[in-house]
Design an enzyme around this catalytic site. Structure first.
Site, short mmCIF file in Angstrom:
data_model
loop_
_atom_site.label_atom_id
_atom_site.label_comp_id
_atom_site.label_asym_id
_atom_site.label_seq_id
_atom_site.Cartn_x
_atom_site.Cartn_y
_atom_site.Cartn_z
N HIS A 1 0.78 -1.37 -0.17
CA HIS A 1 -0.30 -0.22 0.03
C HIS A 1 0.58 1.08 0.12
O HIS A 1 2.15 0.94 0.86
CB HIS A 1 -0.72 -0.26 1.04
CG HIS A 1 0.08 0.06 2.55
ND1 HIS A 1 0.10 -1.20 2.69
CD2 HIS A 1 0.29 1.14 2.75
CE1 HIS A 1 0.62 -0.58 4.69
NE2 HIS A 1 0.75 0.44 4.23
N GLU B 1 -3.07 11.09 -10.91
CA GLU B 1 -3.35 10.96 -11.95
C GLU B 1 -4.28 9.89 -12.34
O GLU B 1 -5.23 9.25 -11.88
CB GLU B 1 -1.77 10.37 -12.18
CG GLU B 1 -1.93 9.88 -14.09
CD GLU B 1 -0.61 9.71 -14.89
OE1 GLU B 1 0.17 9.35 -15.54
OE2 GLU B 1 0.43 9.24 -13.54
#
Length: 148
Positions: free
Chosen positions: A5, A125
């Site tokens: 993560h 993004e």
């Protein structure tokens, strides 16, 4: 080795969950409150990764960390890059974000890539899942806003 993560610190749980889950579509997998450490960890995953993230923790996740004692986090310089997510339709995703008050910092003029920022200034993004779409307005002529 396995990627697990990425952790980002947040200042407001509700505002961050609205952004990451309500607007981007991630789903909460689990939450951990530490009275002793005075923090909350919230793990999120993309819908396609939810089952694996929840059952065997083998899918990549985003860990949101909320420290109960206020602290001002600064996202400065270029040491930190961005989080990237593949989306089904970059135009529809940007429109939904914009309709909900999110600034599109780098519009998807190319029909493929856009950048926005989270409520805590984390650069995000967005990449169109099936490659570039045909250029379309208002995106094709939209100027950049701020940094990403």
């Amino acid at each position: 080795m396995q990627y697990l993560h990425t952790m980002v610190r947040i200042k407001d749980v509700d505002e961050s969950l609205n952004f990451y889950c309500g607007l981007l579509g991630l789903e909460e997998i689990r939450r951990y409150d530490s009275e002793k450490g005075r923090f909350t960890n919230i793990f999120l995953a993309a819908p396609e990764d939810k089952e694996s993230a929840a059952s065997d923790k083998k899918a990549p996740m985003l860990e949101l960390t909320y420290n109960w004692d206020t602290e001002d986090y600064k996202v400065e310089g270029r040491a930190w890059g961005h989080l990237a997510f593949r989306v089904d339709d970059v135009y529809a995703t940007c429109q939904k974000l914009m309709d909900n008050g999110v600034t599109i910092n780098r519009p998807p003029r190319d029909g493929y890539m856009a950048f926005v920022k989270s409520p805590d200034g984390i650069s995000i993004e967005l990449l169109n899942a099936d490659g570039p779409k045909d250029p379309a307005e208002p995106w094709a002529s939209m100027e950049n806003t701020g940094s990403w």
